[in-house]
Design a protein around this motif. Structure first.
Motif, PDB file in Angstrom:
ATOM      1  N   SER A   1       0.837  -1.209   0.000  1.00 47.07           N
ATOM      2  CA  SER A   1       0.000   0.000   0.000  1.00 47.07           C
ATOM      3  C   SER A   1       0.867   1.253   0.000  1.00 47.07           C
ATOM      4  CB  SER A   1      -0.963   0.003   1.184  1.00 47.07           C
ATOM      5  OG  SER A   1      -0.253   0.094   2.415  1.00 47.07           O
ATOM      6  N   ALA A   2       1.997   1.213   0.703  1.00 49.98           N
ATOM      7  CA  ALA A   2       2.917   2.356   0.729  1.00 49.98           C
ATOM      8  C   ALA A   2       3.621   2.506  -0.615  1.00 49.98           C
ATOM      9  CB  ALA A   2       3.941   2.185   1.841  1.00 49.98           C
ATOM     10  N   VAL A   3       3.953   1.397  -1.253  1.00 48.28           N
ATOM     11  CA  VAL A   3       4.587   1.450  -2.573  1.00 48.28           C
ATOM     12  C   VAL A   3       3.622   2.065  -3.585  1.00 48.28           C
ATOM     13  CG1 VAL A   3       5.511   0.069  -4.491  1.00 48.28           C
ATOM     14  CG2 VAL A   3       6.169  -0.472  -2.141  1.00 48.28           C
TER      15      VAL A   3
ATOM     16  N   THR B   1      14.050  -2.586  -1.086  1.00 49.63           N
ATOM     17  CA  THR B   1      14.167  -3.575  -2.177  1.00 49.63           C
ATOM     18  C   THR B   1      13.426  -3.118  -3.423  1.00 49.63           C
ATOM     19  OG1 THR B   1      13.651  -5.131  -0.381  1.00 49.63           O
ATOM     20  CG2 THR B   1      14.278  -6.074  -2.423  1.00 49.63           C
ATOM     21  N   ASN B   2      12.410  -2.290  -3.246  1.00 50.26           N
ATOM     22  CA  ASN B   2      11.662  -1.767  -4.384  1.00 50.26           C
ATOM     23  C   ASN B   2      12.219  -0.438  -4.894  1.00 50.26           C
ATOM     24  OD1 ASN B   2       9.095  -3.401  -5.156  1.00 50.26           O
ATOM     25  ND2 ASN B   2       9.328  -3.616  -2.944  1.00 50.26           N
ATOM     26  N   GLY B   3      13.430  -0.092  -4.449  1.00 52.23           N
ATOM     27  CA  GLY B   3      14.102   1.089  -4.965  1.00 52.23           C
ATOM     28  C   GLY B   3      13.602   2.417  -4.431  1.00 52.23           C
ATOM     29  N   ILE B   4      12.897   2.389  -3.315  1.00 54.73           N
ATOM     30  CA  ILE B   4      12.342   3.623  -2.740  1.00 54.73           C
ATOM     31  C   ILE B   4      13.289   4.129  -1.657  1.00 54.73           C
ATOM     32  CG2 ILE B   4      10.426   4.582  -1.418  1.00 54.73           C
ATOM     33  CD1 ILE B   4       8.622   2.555  -2.879  1.00 54.73           C
TER      34      ILE B   4
ATOM     35  N   ARG C   1       9.306  -5.004   8.124  1.00 58.02           N
ATOM     36  CA  ARG C   1       8.749  -5.271   6.793  1.00 58.02           C
ATOM     37  C   ARG C   1       8.910  -4.069   5.879  1.00 58.02           C
ATOM     38  NH1 ARG C   1       4.876  -7.380  10.210  1.00 58.02           N
ATOM     39  NH2 ARG C   1       3.720  -5.450  10.083  1.00 58.02           N
ATOM     40  N   TYR C   2       8.505  -2.927   6.351  1.00 56.45           N
ATOM     41  CA  TYR C   2       8.511  -1.730   5.504  1.00 56.45           C
ATOM     42  C   TYR C   2       9.918  -1.333   5.077  1.00 56.45           C
ATOM     43  CZ  TYR C   2       3.694  -0.197   5.305  1.00 56.45           C
ATOM     44  OH  TYR C   2       2.380  -0.084   5.005  1.00 56.45           O
ATOM     45  N   GLY C   3      10.820  -1.206   6.031  1.00 59.32           N
ATOM     46  CA  GLY C   3      12.166  -0.766   5.694  1.00 59.32           C
ATOM     47  C   GLY C   3      12.800  -1.631   4.625  1.00 59.32           C
TER      48      GLY C   3
END
Length: 162
Positions: free
Chosen positions: A60-62, A90-93, A83-85
């Motif tokens: 949801s944050a992505v 890993t998704n480049g954010i 989880r978030y960090g």
């Protein structure tokens, strides 16, 4: 010279998150916080609550990030930071916040205390128990007040200690 605006996506729902959002506001007048999921106490011209960001679903944050192109994500909520960090990075954010290894220090009192002991960092004495009955027996034998912590509570783990 004008200050460029900065958009921060803050992941939290506690008073700590609101304090961090407020700190961003006071530190840099150009910052705009997107505070998700936020909480009802959020009030501010440049602090926007984003209830559709879920603490249990980093996707949801992505999605929010991709739709609105934020400058960075600040993960504050200790329940979600493992989880978030890791997931956001890993998704480049661009993400600020503890990863799984760092969060373990806050989530596990037994782990942190044993680490301190192993490296000779001064800390209060601490026994570790696997069963509530053993802990209760130990406490009853003491002649001073103590603090009892159930390991894993910061991660929402109710270990059954009562």
């Amino acid at each position: 010279m004008s200050n460029p605006s900065c958009n921060v996506q803050l992941i939290d729902s506690t008073g700590r998150g609101h304090t961090i959002a407020d700190l961003f506001q006071r530190s840099a007048p150009s910052v705009r916080d997107f505070y998700g999921p936020g909480n009802r106490s959020v009030a501010g011209e440049r602090i926007c609550s984003v209830p559709n960001i879920s603490l249990s679903d980093p996707v949801s944050a992505v999605r929010f990030w991709q739709a609105r192109a934020r400058d960075l994500v600040f993960v504050s909520q200790s329940l979600t930071s493992t989880r978030y960090g890791n997931f956001l990075k890993t998704n480049g954010i661009p993400t600020i916040g503890p990863d799984r290894a760092a969060t373990r220090l806050e989530a596990s009192e037994a782990y942190t205390k044993s680490l301190l002991q192993r490296y000779n960092v001064k800390t209060a004495r601490f026994p570790v128990f696997d069963r509530p009955e053993s802990a209760k027996c130990y406490i009853r034998g003491l002649d001073f007040d103590v603090v009892v912590k159930a390991d894993g509570l910061c991660e929402g783990n109710n270990s059954g200690v009562s």
